[in-house]
Design a protein around this motif. Structure first.
Motif, PDB file in Angstrom:
ATOM      1  N   THR A 222      -1.936   4.824   7.661  1.00  0.00           N
ATOM      2  CA  THR A 222      -2.297   3.609   6.924  1.00  0.00           C
ATOM      3  C   THR A 222      -1.704   3.568   5.522  1.00  0.00           C
ATOM      4  O   THR A 222      -1.696   2.516   4.888  1.00  0.00           O
ATOM      5  CB  THR A 222      -3.828   3.470   6.824  1.00  0.00           C
ATOM      6  OG1 THR A 222      -4.364   4.594   6.111  1.00  0.00           O
ATOM      7  CG2 THR A 222      -4.461   3.398   8.199  1.00  0.00           C
TER       8      THR A 222
ATOM      9  N   ARG B 168       0.818  -1.212   0.000  1.00  0.00           N
ATOM     10  CA  ARG B 168       0.000   0.000   0.000  1.00  0.00           C
ATOM     11  C   ARG B 168       0.853   1.264   0.000  1.00  0.00           C
ATOM     12  O   ARG B 168       0.527   2.252  -0.665  1.00  0.00           O
ATOM     13  CB  ARG B 168      -0.911  -0.024   1.225  1.00  0.00           C
ATOM     14  CG  ARG B 168      -1.729   1.239   1.459  1.00  0.00           C
ATOM     15  CD  ARG B 168      -2.662   1.065   2.628  1.00  0.00           C
ATOM     16  NE  ARG B 168      -3.657   0.049   2.315  1.00  0.00           N
ATOM     17  CZ  ARG B 168      -4.781   0.307   1.671  1.00  0.00           C
ATOM     18  NH1 ARG B 168      -5.047   1.533   1.279  1.00  0.00           N
ATOM     19  NH2 ARG B 168      -5.636  -0.657   1.403  1.00  0.00           N
TER      20      ARG B 168
ATOM     21  N   GLU C 105     -11.442  -3.699   2.595  1.00  0.00           N
ATOM     22  CA  GLU C 105     -10.242  -4.521   2.463  1.00  0.00           C
ATOM     23  C   GLU C 105     -10.265  -5.666   3.474  1.00  0.00           C
ATOM     24  O   GLU C 105     -10.035  -6.834   3.129  1.00  0.00           O
ATOM     25  CB  GLU C 105      -9.001  -3.653   2.670  1.00  0.00           C
ATOM     26  CG  GLU C 105      -7.689  -4.400   2.543  1.00  0.00           C
ATOM     27  CD  GLU C 105      -6.492  -3.487   2.747  1.00  0.00           C
ATOM     28  OE1 GLU C 105      -5.758  -3.683   3.726  1.00  0.00           O
ATOM     29  OE2 GLU C 105      -6.305  -2.568   1.928  1.00  0.00           O
TER      30      GLU C 105
ATOM     31  N   CYS D 246      -4.665  -4.296  12.391  1.00  0.00           N
ATOM     32  CA  CYS D 246      -5.165  -3.281  11.460  1.00  0.00           C
ATOM     33  C   CYS D 246      -4.025  -2.805  10.572  1.00  0.00           C
ATOM     34  O   CYS D 246      -2.844  -2.928  10.929  1.00  0.00           O
ATOM     35  CB  CYS D 246      -5.769  -2.116  12.250  1.00  0.00           C
ATOM     36  SG  CYS D 246      -6.381  -0.753  11.237  1.00  0.00           S
ATOM     37  N   ARG D 247      -4.370  -2.214   9.453  1.00  0.00           N
ATOM     38  CA  ARG D 247      -3.326  -1.705   8.559  1.00  0.00           C
ATOM     39  C   ARG D 247      -2.614  -0.494   9.144  1.00  0.00           C
ATOM     40  O   ARG D 247      -1.572  -0.075   8.631  1.00  0.00           O
ATOM     41  CB  ARG D 247      -3.907  -1.393   7.185  1.00  0.00           C
ATOM     42  CG  ARG D 247      -5.038  -0.381   7.178  1.00  0.00           C
ATOM     43  CD  ARG D 247      -5.632  -0.282   5.778  1.00  0.00           C
ATOM     44  NE  ARG D 247      -6.619   0.778   5.686  1.00  0.00           N
ATOM     45  CZ  ARG D 247      -7.203   1.156   4.554  1.00  0.00           C
ATOM     46  NH1 ARG D 247      -6.887   0.541   3.423  1.00  0.00           N
ATOM     47  NH2 ARG D 247      -8.088   2.126   4.529  1.00  0.00           N
ATOM     48  N   CYS D 248      -3.156   0.071  10.241  1.00  0.00           N
ATOM     49  CA  CYS D 248      -2.444   1.159  10.917  1.00  0.00           C
ATOM     50  C   CYS D 248      -1.343   0.615  11.818  1.00  0.00           C
ATOM     51  O   CYS D 248      -0.506   1.381  12.312  1.00  0.00           O
ATOM     52  CB  CYS D 248      -3.412   2.009  11.732  1.00  0.00           C
ATOM     53  SG  CYS D 248      -3.981   1.241  13.261  1.00  0.00           S
TER      54      CYS D 248
ATOM     55  N   ALA E  48     -10.167  -2.970  10.943  1.00  0.00           N
ATOM     56  CA  ALA E  48      -9.632  -4.317  10.721  1.00  0.00           C
ATOM     57  C   ALA E  48     -10.740  -5.345  10.524  1.00  0.00           C
ATOM     58  O   ALA E  48     -10.475  -6.479  10.110  1.00  0.00           O
ATOM     59  CB  ALA E  48      -8.748  -4.727  11.889  1.00  0.00           C
TER      60      ALA E  48
ATOM     61  N   GLU F 181     -10.759  -9.820   3.041  1.00  0.00           N
ATOM     62  CA  GLU F 181      -9.759 -10.729   3.601  1.00  0.00           C
ATOM     63  C   GLU F 181     -10.434 -11.776   4.495  1.00  0.00           C
ATOM     64  O   GLU F 181     -10.102 -12.967   4.447  1.00  0.00           O
ATOM     65  CB  GLU F 181      -8.733  -9.932   4.415  1.00  0.00           C
ATOM     66  CG  GLU F 181      -7.744  -9.151   3.568  1.00  0.00           C
ATOM     67  CD  GLU F 181      -6.798  -8.326   4.429  1.00  0.00           C
ATOM     68  OE1 GLU F 181      -6.967  -8.328   5.677  1.00  0.00           O
ATOM     69  OE2 GLU F 181      -5.909  -7.664   3.865  1.00  0.00           O
TER      70      GLU F 181
END
Length: 435
Positions: free
Chosen positions: A176, A120, A278, A263-265, A273, A282
């Motif tokens: 993120t 990302r 996204e 989470c992506r953070c 999440a 998943e």
């Protein structure tokens, strides 16, 4: 010269111009006679303000209307060609740039895809984003043949927290996407071929969506609302003034499960999440679902919805897809309940491409969970519905940032603040401290 309230005569004139412009914009066309009661200004003030605005080309005649027993009354409106705005959405798969007139008619558009593969952070490479924006701004101005001296400003919606510094202007903290204190305003000023007099208005994408929905969409007429941006991730904006700016909330990073999914953070257990598109896709795949190979998020989400809610009534819903959606609805419902308990909004509005794609059927389940988790009294006074401005509303909201400033200035160009001398005590104490 100062008025008794401490405001200068110049301030009062600006406020009068702002009142007239706003009324004509949101409720016009209107006659001079109806502008008086609508703004609370005297007939003499209305005549003076309208004469100024007409002379400057900001207001124009828009036909007439019959009056009871008198001559027809001339109607007035804000001239759509008196200014132009650029709105930018730095989105999850593309960068969208649109040029609007004051009527919000789209005059030109440029879309620049962001890389769909790889990490990302690589997709949001700052140099690539700035280059796309530089070329896109030049393209829309060239296509519409709009002179830059008629440009009110460039509004940009970004995925992250926006801070401001005297040196760099707007600085983006987009954890993120790998943006750590990116001085986006300075980079744009150095790269984009626009005069220094053209302002940049850079803000969180959820806040620009909130501005659009409150002014022209499902939030119109509400005293307070929370507007949710549901895309690859989730964010929100709380608005307590129908015409004023909202406040961006990092709602997607509210902890909903201690030591939960990553989470992506980088944190664990964030709402994003579980409830962002996204993460939703998943979780479907982890549960045994089969998204189309190589599909982007929008296509994969369409496949998930088709599996859970088949069009053919004789076909059984896919239990895995349905279970994942139901769990997601519960997480979102709990998140909405937090918004209701914290802010007690009149309305919660769901926008963003994923929120609109999930649609009313999914939202009805979210409502049930929100009522279950929220306090009864504020929940009974809050409605949850879809936004009405479509999946591209962030771009419109970004264009409203320079338009809001245009109204606040009464339609006049921005003026530099006078530099006043420091108080005498400040110099004395600084000299004492340094001695």
């Amino acid at each position: 010269m100062h008025a008794k309230s401490g405001r200068t005569v110049r301030d009062l004139r600006r406020e009068n111009r702002t009142a007239v412009l706003r009324r004509l914009y949101f409720e016009g066309p209107m006659s001079r006679l109806t502008l008086g009661p609508a703004t609370g200004l005297s007939s003499g003030s209305i005549s003076n303000v309208v004469a100024e605005l007409v002379a400057e080309g900001l207001v124009e005649e828009a036909g007439s209307v019959d009056s009871a027993g008198g001559r027809p009354r001339t109607l007035l409106r804000v001239s759509p060609d008196s200014g132009f705005m650029i709105g930018v959405d730095i989105g999850e798969t593309r960068l969208r740039i649109e040029l609007f007139d004051l009527n919000l008619s789209e005059l030109a558009r440029s879309e620049r895809p962001l890389a769909s593969s790889g990490p990302r952070t690589a997709r949001y490479d700052v140099e690539v984003v700035v280059d796309h924006l530089r070329d896109g701004v030049a393209e829309v101005l060239r296509t519409a043949k709009v002179p830059v001296d008629r440009l009110l400003g460039v509004g940009v919606g970004v995925p992250g927290i926006v801070a401001r510094t005297p040196e760099d202007g707007a600085v983006v903290h987009g954890q993120t996407i790998g943006w750590d204190a990116v001085p986006l305003e300075r980079l744009l000023r150095e790269s984009v071929d626009l005069p220094d007099t053209v302002p940049y208005w850079i803000d969180n994408g959820a806040r620009t969506l909130g501005q659009a929905e409150m002014w022209f969409g499902a939030g119109r007429g509400a005293r307070s609302a929370v507007v949710v941006l549901f895309g690859s991730g989730v964010g929100a904006c709380v608005a307590t003034d129908p015409l004023g700016p909202g406040r961006a909330l990092e709602w997607g990073h509210l902890t909903v499960r201690v030591r939960g999914r990553r989470c992506r953070c980088g944190a664990q257990g964030c709402l994003e999440a579980y409830a962002g598109a996204e993460a939703l896709l998943e979780r479907w795949q982890e549960a045994g679902g089969r998204p189309p190979v190589g599909a982007d998020e929008e296509t994969a989400l369409t496949a998930l919805l088709a599996a859970a809610y088949p069009e053919d009534p004789a076909r059984e819903p896919d239990r895995t897809a349905l279970a994942v959606l139901l769990e997601t609805a519960e997480y979102l419902g709990a998140g909405f309940a937090d918004l209701i308990n914290l802010f007690q909004p009149e309305r919660i509005l769901v926008g963003g491409w994923a929120g609109l794609q999930l649609g009313e059927r999914f939202l009805s389940t979210v409502r049930e969970y929100a009522r279950e988790y929220a306090l009864r009294y504020p929940a009974s006074r809050s409605t949850i519905s879809l936004g009405t401005l479509g999946p591209e509303a962030v771009t419109v909201g970004a264009a409203l940032l320079p338009l809001a400033d245009f109204f606040a200035r009464g339609g006049r160009p921005a003026e530099a603040e006078p530099v006043l001398p420091a108080p005498a005590w400040q110099d004395a104490l600084q000299a004492r401290a340094s001695s």
